[in-house]
Design a protein around this motif. Sequence first.
Motif, PDB file in Angstrom:
ATOM      1  N   PRO B  52      33.488   9.218  19.298  1.00  0.00           N
ATOM      2  CA  PRO B  52      33.434   9.674  17.907  1.00  0.00           C
ATOM      3  C   PRO B  52      34.297  10.926  17.750  1.00  0.00           C
ATOM      4  O   PRO B  52      34.355  11.755  18.657  1.00  0.00           O
ATOM      5  CB  PRO B  52      31.954  10.022  17.690  1.00  0.00           C
ATOM      6  CG  PRO B  52      31.234   9.648  18.933  1.00  0.00           C
ATOM      7  CD  PRO B  52      32.247   9.506  20.016  1.00  0.00           C
ATOM      8  N   VAL B  53      34.950  11.045  16.613  1.00  0.00           N
ATOM      9  CA  VAL B  53      35.759  12.239  16.352  1.00  0.00           C
ATOM     10  C   VAL B  53      35.449  12.739  14.949  1.00  0.00           C
ATOM     11  O   VAL B  53      35.095  11.979  14.061  1.00  0.00           O
ATOM     12  CB  VAL B  53      37.274  11.974  16.480  1.00  0.00           C
ATOM     13  CG1 VAL B  53      37.641  11.678  17.913  1.00  0.00           C
ATOM     14  CG2 VAL B  53      37.724  10.836  15.578  1.00  0.00           C
ATOM     15  N   SER B  57      39.681  16.735  14.752  1.00  0.00           N
ATOM     16  CA  SER B  57      40.507  15.960  15.687  1.00  0.00           C
ATOM     17  C   SER B  57      41.309  14.878  14.998  1.00  0.00           C
ATOM     18  O   SER B  57      42.353  14.464  15.498  1.00  0.00           O
ATOM     19  CB  SER B  57      39.636  15.288  16.755  1.00  0.00           C
ATOM     20  OG  SER B  57      38.812  16.214  17.364  1.00  0.00           O
ATOM     21  N   ILE B  58      40.835  14.418  13.857  1.00  0.00           N
ATOM     22  CA  ILE B  58      41.428  13.216  13.262  1.00  0.00           C
ATOM     23  C   ILE B  58      42.865  13.476  12.819  1.00  0.00           C
ATOM     24  O   ILE B  58      43.723  12.589  12.903  1.00  0.00           O
ATOM     25  CB  ILE B  58      40.560  12.705  12.079  1.00  0.00           C
ATOM     26  CG1 ILE B  58      40.848  11.230  11.803  1.00  0.00           C
ATOM     27  CG2 ILE B  58      40.768  13.534  10.835  1.00  0.00           C
ATOM     28  CD1 ILE B  58      40.411  10.310  12.895  1.00  0.00           C
ATOM     29  N   ALA B  99      43.326   3.143  19.218  1.00  0.00           N
ATOM     30  CA  ALA B  99      43.109   2.954  17.781  1.00  0.00           C
ATOM     31  C   ALA B  99      42.059   3.931  17.279  1.00  0.00           C
ATOM     32  O   ALA B  99      41.290   4.507  18.057  1.00  0.00           O
ATOM     33  CB  ALA B  99      42.659   1.513  17.486  1.00  0.00           C
ATOM     34  N   VAL B 100      42.062   4.100  15.945  1.00  0.00           N
ATOM     35  CA  VAL B 100      41.032   4.870  15.269  1.00  0.00           C
ATOM     36  C   VAL B 100      40.389   3.953  14.235  1.00  0.00           C
ATOM     37  O   VAL B 100      41.094   3.246  13.507  1.00  0.00           O
ATOM     38  CB  VAL B 100      41.618   6.113  14.566  1.00  0.00           C
ATOM     39  CG1 VAL B 100      40.535   6.838  13.789  1.00  0.00           C
ATOM     40  CG2 VAL B 100      42.287   7.034  15.565  1.00  0.00           C
ATOM     41  N   ILE B 101      39.077   3.956  14.177  1.00  0.00           N
ATOM     42  CA  ILE B 101      38.327   3.136  13.213  1.00  0.00           C
ATOM     43  C   ILE B 101      37.680   4.074  12.201  1.00  0.00           C
ATOM     44  O   ILE B 101      37.084   5.087  12.587  1.00  0.00           O
ATOM     45  CB  ILE B 101      37.216   2.329  13.908  1.00  0.00           C
ATOM     46  CG1 ILE B 101      37.730   1.600  15.130  1.00  0.00           C
ATOM     47  CG2 ILE B 101      36.538   1.387  12.919  1.00  0.00           C
ATOM     48  CD1 ILE B 101      38.683   0.494  14.824  1.00  0.00           C
ATOM     49  N   TYR B 102      37.813   3.733  10.925  1.00  0.00           N
ATOM     50  CA  TYR B 102      37.110   4.538   9.932  1.00  0.00           C
ATOM     51  C   TYR B 102      36.668   3.664   8.776  1.00  0.00           C
ATOM     52  O   TYR B 102      37.236   2.614   8.504  1.00  0.00           O
ATOM     53  CB  TYR B 102      37.975   5.706   9.441  1.00  0.00           C
ATOM     54  CG  TYR B 102      39.053   5.315   8.442  1.00  0.00           C
ATOM     55  CD1 TYR B 102      40.312   4.926   8.872  1.00  0.00           C
ATOM     56  CD2 TYR B 102      38.807   5.338   7.068  1.00  0.00           C
ATOM     57  CE1 TYR B 102      41.293   4.561   7.970  1.00  0.00           C
ATOM     58  CE2 TYR B 102      39.794   4.977   6.164  1.00  0.00           C
ATOM     59  CZ  TYR B 102      41.041   4.589   6.616  1.00  0.00           C
ATOM     60  OH  TYR B 102      42.020   4.237   5.709  1.00  0.00           O
ATOM     61  N   HIS B 127      38.754   5.617  18.911  1.00  0.00           N
ATOM     62  CA  HIS B 127      38.048   6.725  18.278  1.00  0.00           C
ATOM     63  C   HIS B 127      37.402   6.227  16.998  1.00  0.00           C
ATOM     64  O   HIS B 127      37.966   5.420  16.285  1.00  0.00           O
ATOM     65  CB  HIS B 127      39.016   7.863  17.945  1.00  0.00           C
ATOM     66  CG  HIS B 127      39.796   8.347  19.131  1.00  0.00           C
ATOM     67  ND1 HIS B 127      39.342   9.355  19.949  1.00  0.00           N
ATOM     68  CD2 HIS B 127      40.991   7.958  19.643  1.00  0.00           C
ATOM     69  CE1 HIS B 127      40.227   9.566  20.903  1.00  0.00           C
ATOM     70  NE2 HIS B 127      41.231   8.731  20.750  1.00  0.00           N
ATOM     71  N   VAL B 128      36.252   6.726  16.699  1.00  0.00           N
ATOM     72  CA  VAL B 128      35.563   6.393  15.454  1.00  0.00           C
ATOM     73  C   VAL B 128      35.434   7.669  14.635  1.00  0.00           C
ATOM     74  O   VAL B 128      34.872   8.656  15.108  1.00  0.00           O
ATOM     75  CB  VAL B 128      34.182   5.783  15.732  1.00  0.00           C
ATOM     76  CG1 VAL B 128      33.461   5.492  14.418  1.00  0.00           C
ATOM     77  CG2 VAL B 128      34.324   4.513  16.550  1.00  0.00           C
ATOM     78  N   PHE B 129      35.997   7.634  13.438  1.00  0.00           N
ATOM     79  CA  PHE B 129      36.027   8.823  12.597  1.00  0.00           C
ATOM     80  C   PHE B 129      34.663   8.997  11.934  1.00  0.00           C
ATOM     81  O   PHE B 129      34.254   8.215  11.080  1.00  0.00           O
ATOM     82  CB  PHE B 129      37.130   8.670  11.550  1.00  0.00           C
ATOM     83  CG  PHE B 129      37.314   9.851  10.652  1.00  0.00           C
ATOM     84  CD1 PHE B 129      37.847   9.692   9.380  1.00  0.00           C
ATOM     85  CD2 PHE B 129      36.975  11.129  11.058  1.00  0.00           C
ATOM     86  CE1 PHE B 129      38.034  10.781   8.542  1.00  0.00           C
ATOM     87  CE2 PHE B 129      37.139  12.220  10.230  1.00  0.00           C
ATOM     88  CZ  PHE B 129      37.667  12.046   8.963  1.00  0.00           C
ATOM     89  N   LEU B 130      33.958  10.051  12.360  1.00  0.00           N
ATOM     90  CA  LEU B 130      32.577  10.279  11.921  1.00  0.00           C
ATOM     91  C   LEU B 130      32.441  10.445  10.411  1.00  0.00           C
ATOM     92  O   LEU B 130      31.500   9.946   9.806  1.00  0.00           O
ATOM     93  CB  LEU B 130      32.041  11.552  12.572  1.00  0.00           C
ATOM     94  CG  LEU B 130      31.756  11.509  14.061  1.00  0.00           C
ATOM     95  CD1 LEU B 130      31.563  12.924  14.576  1.00  0.00           C
ATOM     96  CD2 LEU B 130      30.532  10.691  14.344  1.00  0.00           C
ATOM     97  N   ASP B 131      33.374  11.154   9.826  1.00  0.00           N
ATOM     98  CA  ASP B 131      33.191  11.540   8.421  1.00  0.00           C
ATOM     99  C   ASP B 131      33.709  10.516   7.432  1.00  0.00           C
ATOM    100  O   ASP B 131      33.512  10.661   6.231  1.00  0.00           O
ATOM    101  CB  ASP B 131      33.882  12.893   8.184  1.00  0.00           C
ATOM    102  CG  ASP B 131      33.353  13.959   9.103  1.00  0.00           C
ATOM    103  OD1 ASP B 131      34.126  14.475   9.931  1.00  0.00           O
ATOM    104  OD2 ASP B 131      32.160  14.265   9.004  1.00  0.00           O
TER     105      ASP B 131
END
Lengths: 153, 148
Positions: B52-53, B57-58, B99-102, B127-131
């Motif tokens: 999670p990021v 960090s994003i 990859a980043v997932i959001y 990475h999973v974008f927390l916000d």
Amino acid sequence: MIKSHLRPLQRLAWVCRVALGVVFITAGVLKVGDPGRFAADIEAYRLLPQSLSLPAAYLMPWLEMASGLALIIGRWTKGASIWASAMMVAFVTALVVNLTRGLDIDCGCFGSKSSTMTEALIRDLAILPLCAGALYSAFTRPGPGREKATPGS
Amino acid sequence: MSTRIRTVAAEMTGLLLIACLAAFGWWLAGPEAVVPQPPGPVSPAKPAGLAPVGIDSIQNLHQTGLTFFDIRPRPDFEAGRVPGALMWTGEVPSGLKAAVIYGEAEDFNRALEIGQRLVDSGTGEVHVFLDGYSGWLAAGLPVEEGGP
């Protein structure tokens, strides 16, 4: 070591104290090897600022292990039982807060991919009585050799 | 009573100091120095796994050119998204290394599931974008609109 003349309640409290020590040492050992992963788990809780995730990930396992060892060997048991109980209360609070947010992810409690938050909450609630026993054991244990006797204390 | 409080405080402080010293030493040494790593590669590149990021960090991740996947419905995707983001269609692209997932913040669980799918499929770094997209907007970051 436990003395035969201790009351049953004190013996039970002693068992709770040692068991809690074992739990905390185990939890610390399982997390200490991968602080990066543990930091990510802490960050997922979204209760600490991101900048504190990594320092917390380094500190917490060692505090768990130090408290656990102290509980087992019977030294500094008051401080250790308070630290252990405080950490357990914090863990339960964090789990409840995130479950009410609708998150049910890997809790990171005993290393990577160990359990979901719901499972962890049930487990931690079961550990809380050990904390009560450890506190009772630490604060009521006899032992003139452990503490300096002071008049009226 | 004050003696007992002092004793408790001293014990707690002592344990905290010991933990701090040990943690500091551990950080200096690096866990790899103590926890033995298997010699040589025993399997294809071991996935770093799911991380999670947050908003801090994003932006860095976006600047490194990582592939961003938007898991929101198409209307939301077309109304505004992270620049360069691809809409998640359910298919894991082949050869994806990172990859980043959001989505939205409340889609976090679904984002984690999709991220885990990517990890299980061999994507080394996910990475999973927390916000979520709301967090991206709230930070005043640029957005892209329209169809893909």
